[in-house]
Design a protein around this motif. Sequence first.
Motif, PDB file in Angstrom:
ATOM      1  N   ALA A  33       0.336   2.562   1.209  1.00 46.30           N
ATOM      2  CA  ALA A  33       0.256   1.318   0.574  1.00 46.30           C
ATOM      3  C   ALA A  33       1.396   0.375   0.548  1.00 46.30           C
ATOM      4  O   ALA A  33       2.484   0.874   0.178  1.00 46.30           O
ATOM      5  N   ALA A  34       1.393  -0.714   1.237  1.00 46.60           N
ATOM      6  CA  ALA A  34       2.861  -1.430   1.494  1.00 46.60           C
ATOM      7  C   ALA A  34       2.979  -2.740   1.126  1.00 46.60           C
ATOM      8  O   ALA A  34       1.649  -3.355   0.731  1.00 46.60           O
ATOM      9  N   GLU A  35       3.761  -3.002   0.233  1.00 47.90           N
ATOM     10  CA  GLU A  35       4.047  -4.497  -0.331  1.00 47.90           C
ATOM     11  C   GLU A  35       4.125  -5.361   0.707  1.00 47.90           C
ATOM     12  O   GLU A  35       3.328  -6.674   0.880  1.00 47.90           O
ATOM     13  N   ASP A  36       4.497  -5.427   1.830  1.00 47.94           N
ATOM     14  CA  ASP A  36       4.477  -6.065   3.204  1.00 47.94           C
ATOM     15  C   ASP A  36       4.258  -5.333   4.310  1.00 47.94           C
ATOM     16  O   ASP A  36       5.189  -4.619   4.688  1.00 47.94           O
ATOM     17  N   THR A  37       2.922  -5.343   4.558  1.00 54.08           N
ATOM     18  CA  THR A  37       2.507  -4.544   5.837  1.00 54.08           C
ATOM     19  C   THR A  37       3.209  -4.844   7.187  1.00 54.08           C
ATOM     20  O   THR A  37       3.644  -3.900   8.164  1.00 54.08           O
ATOM     21  N   ARG A  38       3.555  -6.219   7.286  1.00 50.92           N
ATOM     22  CA  ARG A  38       4.152  -6.430   8.540  1.00 50.92           C
ATOM     23  C   ARG A  38       5.588  -5.796   8.721  1.00 50.92           C
ATOM     24  O   ARG A  38       5.950  -5.114   9.919  1.00 50.92           O
ATOM     25  N   ARG A  39       6.290  -5.689   7.427  1.00 53.98           N
ATOM     26  CA  ARG A  39       7.667  -5.162   7.535  1.00 53.98           C
ATOM     27  C   ARG A  39       7.522  -3.753   7.656  1.00 53.98           C
ATOM     28  O   ARG A  39       8.400  -3.112   8.337  1.00 53.98           O
ATOM     29  N   THR A  40       6.516  -3.091   7.030  1.00 57.31           N
ATOM     30  CA  THR A  40       6.223  -1.623   7.031  1.00 57.31           C
ATOM     31  C   THR A  40       5.792  -1.050   8.292  1.00 57.31           C
ATOM     32  O   THR A  40       6.360   0.095   8.832  1.00 57.31           O
ATOM     33  N   ILE A  41       4.993  -1.916   9.157  1.00 53.27           N
ATOM     34  CA  ILE A  41       4.620  -1.509  10.492  1.00 53.27           C
ATOM     35  C   ILE A  41       5.834  -1.465  11.273  1.00 53.27           C
ATOM     36  O   ILE A  41       5.925  -0.589  12.204  1.00 53.27           O
ATOM     37  N   GLN A  42       6.967  -2.020  11.131  1.00 55.15           N
ATOM     38  CA  GLN A  42       7.957  -2.098  11.931  1.00 55.15           C
ATOM     39  C   GLN A  42       8.762  -0.681  11.665  1.00 55.15           C
ATOM     40  O   GLN A  42       8.957  -0.009  12.593  1.00 55.15           O
ATOM     41  N   LEU A  43       8.966  -0.440  10.479  1.00 52.90           N
ATOM     42  CA  LEU A  43       9.444   0.952  10.139  1.00 52.90           C
ATOM     43  C   LEU A  43       8.567   2.039  10.870  1.00 52.90           C
ATOM     44  O   LEU A  43       8.977   2.928  11.311  1.00 52.90           O
ATOM     45  N   LEU A  44       7.287   1.978  10.397  1.00 53.50           N
ATOM     46  CA  LEU A  44       6.458   3.156  11.098  1.00 53.50           C
ATOM     47  C   LEU A  44       6.404   3.259  12.603  1.00 53.50           C
ATOM     48  O   LEU A  44       6.368   4.254  13.302  1.00 53.50           O
ATOM     49  N   ASN A  45       6.423   1.865  13.193  1.00 49.53           N
ATOM     50  CA  ASN A  45       6.543   1.964  14.890  1.00 49.53           C
ATOM     51  C   ASN A  45       7.914   2.619  15.237  1.00 49.53           C
ATOM     52  O   ASN A  45       7.874   3.134  16.279  1.00 49.53           O
ATOM     53  N   HIS A  46       8.940   2.387  14.436  1.00 47.15           N
ATOM     54  CA  HIS A  46      10.285   2.772  15.030  1.00 47.15           C
ATOM     55  C   HIS A  46      10.197   4.302  14.736  1.00 47.15           C
ATOM     56  O   HIS A  46      10.880   5.122  15.658  1.00 47.15           O
ATOM     57  N   PHE A  47       9.614   4.882  13.974  1.00 50.54           N
ATOM     58  CA  PHE A  47       9.581   6.263  13.725  1.00 50.54           C
ATOM     59  C   PHE A  47       8.422   7.007  14.215  1.00 50.54           C
ATOM     60  O   PHE A  47       8.003   7.957  14.042  1.00 50.54           O
ATOM     61  N   GLU A  48       7.655   6.147  15.084  1.00 50.41           N
ATOM     62  CA  GLU A  48       6.255   6.411  15.655  1.00 50.41           C
ATOM     63  C   GLU A  48       5.123   7.252  14.632  1.00 50.41           C
ATOM     64  O   GLU A  48       4.855   8.352  15.110  1.00 50.41           O
ATOM     65  N   ILE A  49       5.214   6.483  13.597  1.00 48.63           N
ATOM     66  CA  ILE A  49       4.302   7.187  12.655  1.00 48.63           C
ATOM     67  C   ILE A  49       2.993   6.338  12.638  1.00 48.63           C
ATOM     68  O   ILE A  49       3.165   4.904  12.724  1.00 48.63           O
ATOM     69  N   SER A  50       1.896   6.964  12.657  1.00 48.49           N
ATOM     70  CA  SER A  50       0.581   6.323  12.677  1.00 48.49           C
ATOM     71  C   SER A  50      -0.290   6.802  11.687  1.00 48.49           C
ATOM     72  O   SER A  50      -0.778   7.954  11.798  1.00 48.49           O
ATOM     73  N   ARG A  51      -0.510   6.025  10.426  1.00 47.19           N
ATOM     74  CA  ARG A  51      -1.381   6.473   9.499  1.00 47.19           C
ATOM     75  C   ARG A  51      -1.869   5.026   8.897  1.00 47.19           C
ATOM     76  O   ARG A  51      -1.609   3.997   9.159  1.00 47.19           O
ATOM     77  N   PRO A  52      -3.156   5.267   8.498  1.00 48.35           N
ATOM     78  CA  PRO A  52      -3.866   3.920   7.762  1.00 48.35           C
ATOM     79  C   PRO A  52      -2.649   3.505   6.739  1.00 48.35           C
ATOM     80  O   PRO A  52      -2.263   4.051   5.958  1.00 48.35           O
ATOM     81  N   LEU A  53      -3.200   2.171   7.096  1.00 50.89           N
ATOM     82  CA  LEU A  53      -2.011   1.178   6.078  1.00 50.89           C
ATOM     83  C   LEU A  53      -2.953   0.158   5.328  1.00 50.89           C
ATOM     84  O   LEU A  53      -3.855  -0.230   5.779  1.00 50.89           O
ATOM     85  N   THR A  54      -2.493   0.100   4.144  1.00 51.00           N
ATOM     86  CA  THR A  54      -3.074  -1.240   3.485  1.00 51.00           C
ATOM     87  C   THR A  54      -1.934  -1.953   2.584  1.00 51.00           C
ATOM     88  O   THR A  54      -1.014  -1.375   2.494  1.00 51.00           O
ATOM     89  N   SER A  55      -2.475  -3.210   2.239  1.00 50.52           N
ATOM     90  CA  SER A  55      -1.458  -3.817   1.420  1.00 50.52           C
ATOM     91  C   SER A  55      -1.599  -3.810   0.137  1.00 50.52           C
ATOM     92  O   SER A  55      -2.694  -3.625  -0.583  1.00 50.52           O
ATOM     93  N   TYR A  56      -0.519  -3.551  -0.768  1.00 44.99           N
ATOM     94  CA  TYR A  56      -0.443  -3.604  -2.108  1.00 44.99           C
ATOM     95  C   TYR A  56       0.501  -4.458  -2.852  1.00 44.99           C
ATOM     96  O   TYR A  56       1.656  -4.347  -2.675  1.00 44.99           O
ATOM     97  N   HIS A  57       0.018  -5.756  -3.231  1.00 47.10           N
ATOM     98  CA  HIS A  57       1.321  -6.569  -3.540  1.00 47.10           C
ATOM     99  C   HIS A  57       0.907  -7.452  -4.905  1.00 47.10           C
ATOM    100  O   HIS A  57      -0.318  -7.337  -5.386  1.00 47.10           O
ATOM    101  N   GLU A  58       1.443  -8.271  -5.313  1.00 44.18           N
ATOM    102  CA  GLU A  58       1.587  -8.991  -6.369  1.00 44.18           C
ATOM    103  C   GLU A  58       0.119  -9.638  -6.820  1.00 44.18           C
ATOM    104  O   GLU A  58      -0.555  -9.666  -7.824  1.00 44.18           O
ATOM    105  N   HIS A  59      -0.536 -10.081  -5.621  1.00 47.98           N
ATOM    106  CA  HIS A  59      -1.412 -11.147  -5.585  1.00 47.98           C
ATOM    107  C   HIS A  59      -2.891 -10.250  -5.266  1.00 47.98           C
ATOM    108  O   HIS A  59      -4.143 -10.720  -5.665  1.00 47.98           O
ATOM    109  N   ASN A  60      -2.748  -8.942  -5.097  1.00 43.76           N
ATOM    110  CA  ASN A  60      -3.913  -8.096  -4.929  1.00 43.76           C
ATOM    111  C   ASN A  60      -3.991  -6.961  -5.798  1.00 43.76           C
ATOM    112  O   ASN A  60      -4.806  -5.885  -5.454  1.00 43.76           O
TER     113      ASN A  60
END
Length: 279
Positions: A33-60
Amino acid sequence: MNGKLYLCATPIGNLGDVSARCLEVLSGADLIAAEDTRRTIQLLNHFEISRPLTSYHEHNKHEKGAYIISLLKSGKNVALVSDAGTPAISDPGEDLVRLCAENEVEVTSVPGPVAGVNALILSGLSTRRFAFEGFLSVNKRHRKEHLESVKDDKHTLIFYEAPHKLKNTLGDMKNTFGGDRKIALARELTKIHEEVMRCTIDEAVRFYEENNPRGEYVIVIEGAADTEHSEENVWENVSVREHVDKYIAEGMTSKEAVKKAALDRGAPKREIYNEYHKE
Ligand code: SAM
């Protein structure tokens, strides 16, 4: 059996700061669960991690919080990541932790970078006692009230600030704390353009009248002068004899003078009496 929520701290700029344990937890999570999925995808791609991702932020956070709890209750492990740094510090992570506590779901932390703590240790200001003040409100009256409420605090203060609000914030700080207080502006920490400007509030205001703020900032401010403590210090350089004699010269009896000197020095009366009467 319930799953577990992992609060995973991620880099605040330099990807090299991610911990081995963080990568292990992210790689094994049923959901990230990521506050900013766009930013977290960069981190996950960099480390070649592929797991289900969802957003969790102030508005949801209300709907998503309930969904995440249902997954945890069904035995899944969830990793929570902030847009940068440590989850639950100036982001909605704290609500999810509270929900977990209410639902008896276990939470653990995977520690790592926090912008405020890194700014503090680089500030050159006192690190012995400090308070994290987070973001100031965008509402002018609330900002002023917040600053007024901490103006006399003796400990170091840490604020987060966005670049487009920095000039106004420095102006408000000058009006509340005065221009002479020491300040450290830490920007772009752990990144190529990392910089820490250590100066007075006046100097910072003048600098940003001529320069545009760039990047992410943490503002660290010296606490209010500790007048009580400096009064105690005054007596450190005065002998007990001189101290007691001063009060006697002002008209006190020697008993009263010993009592007053003991109070000033925060020492037992007996100790001052013995010291005064020793040869
Ligand atoms: N959870 C994060 C942490 O652990 O520090 C903070 C998230 S908060 C939404 C984002 C704010 O943190 C920014 O507006 C800025 O004040 C501060 N920040 C984050 N990264 C930073 C960096 N590399 N340099 C300076 N400040 C940073």
